[in-house]
Enzyme design. Structure first.
Site, PDB file in Angstrom:
ATOM      1  N   ALA A 159     -29.183 -34.799   4.662  1.00 45.93           N
ATOM      2  CA  ALA A 159     -29.949 -33.560   4.770  1.00 45.93           C
ATOM      3  C   ALA A 159     -30.939 -33.424   3.624  1.00 45.93           C
ATOM      4  O   ALA A 159     -32.113 -33.086   3.827  1.00 45.93           O
ATOM      5  CB  ALA A 159     -28.999 -32.370   4.804  1.00 45.93           C
ATOM      6  N   CYS A 307     -19.264 -27.735   0.531  1.00 45.51           N
ATOM      7  CA  CYS A 307     -18.888 -26.550   1.301  1.00 45.51           C
ATOM      8  C   CYS A 307     -17.507 -26.053   0.885  1.00 45.51           C
ATOM      9  O   CYS A 307     -16.506 -26.310   1.552  1.00 45.51           O
ATOM     10  CB  CYS A 307     -18.937 -26.796   2.798  1.00 45.51           C
ATOM     11  SG  CYS A 307     -18.819 -25.254   3.739  1.00 45.51           S
ATOM     12  N   ALA A 454     -25.431 -27.351   2.594  1.00 48.05           N
ATOM     13  CA  ALA A 454     -26.714 -27.680   3.210  1.00 48.05           C
ATOM     14  C   ALA A 454     -27.765 -26.640   2.848  1.00 48.05           C
ATOM     15  O   ALA A 454     -28.949 -26.962   2.685  1.00 48.05           O
ATOM     16  CB  ALA A 454     -26.554 -27.774   4.727  1.00 48.05           C
ATOM     17  N   CYS A 487     -22.651 -19.919   2.135  1.00 51.82           N
ATOM     18  CA  CYS A 487     -21.415 -20.381   2.759  1.00 51.82           C
ATOM     19  C   CYS A 487     -21.006 -19.386   3.833  1.00 51.82           C
ATOM     20  O   CYS A 487     -20.430 -18.336   3.520  1.00 51.82           O
ATOM     21  CB  CYS A 487     -20.308 -20.517   1.712  1.00 51.82           C
ATOM     22  SG  CYS A 487     -18.776 -21.219   2.368  1.00 51.82           S
TER      23      CYS A 487
END
Length: 557
Positions: A159, A307, A454, A487
């Protein structure tokens, strides 16, 4: 699965799957050699899974892992010895087949003419000119002989890498950009939690990498072995060398499955799963649906991990399913975290605690998973007591969702670019390397103390793009990254606590509180996660569209 023959007795292949074993047996292979270390990729089965399938089919196995691009002469000798002793024909595999081919070439260097080695490798589809130069150069890679040279070289096609390439080319379409990545496919990893919760199908999270790399960027389909920042070059597998004016390092991180004793031997069976692997997220949903009662444990390792909310998301979606199915009272849920708190930003904890209490989840902080025994369905934790002492705790389980410890990739940790903890050492605002001015880092592998998400990479990419162009004299001012990360904490099917924050845990919501109050569960936030974020990822972030993430600029004196 591509099988490429080097000799009558040895073939090589890119990564194989347990389901490929039957085909290999039918093709006549009698032994399999693995040259790829576990944990290199999120779509990679562990060797224990390959070995189990191979032994069930009557095939011999041998494990001889090598770091990408760092195959040693000794490993070449060991492969030669293994192939001599194993039943033949033998199939050796790694990520692409290059490491296996390199080992074979080094094993043959004393007995086969170099042109023959080159020809056999070329017929199998591998360019070994760099390896042959190394053999002829007494085992050293000649760094002055470059395969290619580019203005900007990006290490990593995930990403962060694709996003920064797209942002660079959106600013300067004529810029000479190359992306180095050996993968064939690209994964939308934020979707794997929803796969494990029965919301997404796994195929929705994967696309061919070649379709995502910007058209004006060159794709070098290879793995990086080493960095030589003082010579402005990157060494690839096969001993090839690429020179750069500006280097951007964003290869992601490594999942350290072997840091937990016994885990690799039972992962994917005996009720042990993880949404951190592409092929296991569907198994998570299978286990959740099938559990009629018993103990379900969810673990979280020491930070940093990518994450940080994902371990909880898996737990909340599972608990929500059991509640909807009328089985929640039959399942004892335990959350075992190596950390001291439920979430690192306190503003979001009250909403999460309401769900913890509603689902009857037992919270166990300062518990670090150190071992798993699939046969007895037991998990071992080291518990840190208030006085700093440690004790060993064993818990039984019927379902165990594991999040492994995570580290920087090996070729980063041992490089001159790494800090003491192994991450790419960058200034947390400019994302420029603290020592090498023509090197930048972003994404999961960099040292900036933000959440590894991300969303963070989406905010970092324009900052790095601007600062790289400024370093090339094509832009003015310095872009600054404020540590933004997001998140979306999936607390039930249909509701999300949308955590958004910058450095120091300062809240930075993208929407007014009357629309989405991130500190409270929201259906609109769920729609954002399920419907809006995937296309924003594919068609926005990876295309260089900097919606809501245009960087702030500061004058540089």
């Amino acid at each position: 699965m591509e099988i490429r023959q080097l000799t009558a007795e040895l073939s090589v292949a890119p990564q194989i799957q347990p389901a490929d074993i039957a085909t290999l047996k039918e093709a006549g292979f009698r032994a399999i050699v693995c040259n790829r270390p576990d944990g290199e990729g999120a779509d990679q089965p562990l060797f224990a899974q390959i070995e189990q399938a191979a032994h069930a089919a009557g095939l011999a196995t041998h494990y001889l892992p090598a770091e990408s691009g760092k195959v040693t002469d000794e490993q070449g000798r060991l492969l030669g010895a293994a192939c001599a002793s194993l039943p033949k024909p033998v199939l050796a595999y790694c990520r692409t087949g290059m490491r296996s081919t390199t080992m074979w070439a080094l094993a043959q260097a004393g007995s086969m003419p170099l042109p023959w080695i080159l020809d056999a490798a070329a017929r199998a589809g591998y360019d070994l000119k760099g390896v042959v130069r190394r053999i002829a150069n007494g085992g050293r890679t000649p760094l002055e002989v470059a395969e290619a040279s580019h203005e900007v070289v990006i290490v990593g096609g995930g990403a962060a890498g694709i996003a920064v390439a797209a942002s660079l080319l959106a600013r300067d379409p004529e810029l000479d950009v190359a992306i180095i990545d050996p993968a064939d496919v690209h994964y939308y990893q934020p979707g794997w939690t929803l796969v494990g919760g029965g919301v997404f199908d796994a195929h929705r999270t994967v696309r061919p990498l070649g379709q995502l790399i910007p058209q004006r960027a060159r794709w070098i389909k290879a793995a990086v072995a080493a960095f030589e920042p003082e010579r402005h070059c990157v060494v690839l597998d096969g001993c090839r060398v690429v020179h750069y004016r500006q280097l951007i390092v964003c290869p992601g991180l490594k999942l350290d499955w072997h840091a937990i004793e016994g885990l690799s031997d039972t992962l994917g069976r005996n009720g042990v799963t993880s949404n951190y692997l592409y092929h296991l997220a569907p198994y998570t949903w299978e286990l959740v649906r099938g559990l009629q009662g018993g103990r379900a444990l969810f673990t979280q390792p020491p930070m940093p991990i990518k994450c940080a909310g994902a371990p909880q998301k898996a737990m909340y979606l599972a608990a929500d399913h059991w509640r909807r199915a009328g089985r929640l009272a039959e399942v004892g849920i335990g959350f075992y975290s190596a950390g001291p708190a439920l979430f690192g930003v306190p503003d979001y904890v009250p909403a999460l605690m309401e769900y913890v209490q509603s689902y009857g989840i037992g919270l166990n902080f300062q518990h670090r998973l150190v071992g798993v025994d699939g046969a007895t369905r037991s998990a071992r934790f080291v518990r840190t007591e208030a006085d700093g002492s440690h004790s060993l705790v064993t818990e039984q389980f019927d379902l165990l969702h594991v999040v492994p410890p995570q580290v920087a990739p090996d070729f980063v940790r041992v490089s001159p670019l790494a800090d003491a903890a192994g991450w790419v050492a960058v200034d947390q605002h400019s994302l420029r390397h603290v020592q090498f001015e023509n090197v930048h880092g972003l994404g999961d592998a960099c040292s900036a103390p933000n959440a590894k998400t991300a969303a963070a990479a989406r905010a970092q990419a324009p900052v790095v793009a601007h600062n790289v162009l400024a370093a090339l004299g094509k832009a003015k001012g310095e872009a600054r990254y404020d540590g933004y990360g997001s998140c979306p904490l999936t607390v039930e099917r249909g509701k999300i606590v949308l955590a958004e924050f910058t450095y120091g845990g300062k809240l930075k919501p993208s929407f007014p509180s009357w629309l989405i109050d991130g500190t409270r569960p929201s259906r609109l936030a769920w729609l954002l996660k399920e419907r809006i974020l995937p296309p924003l990822y594919w068609e926005g972030m990876l295309k260089g569209r900097e919606w809501m993430v245009r960087p702030e600029l500061a004058d540089v004196k």
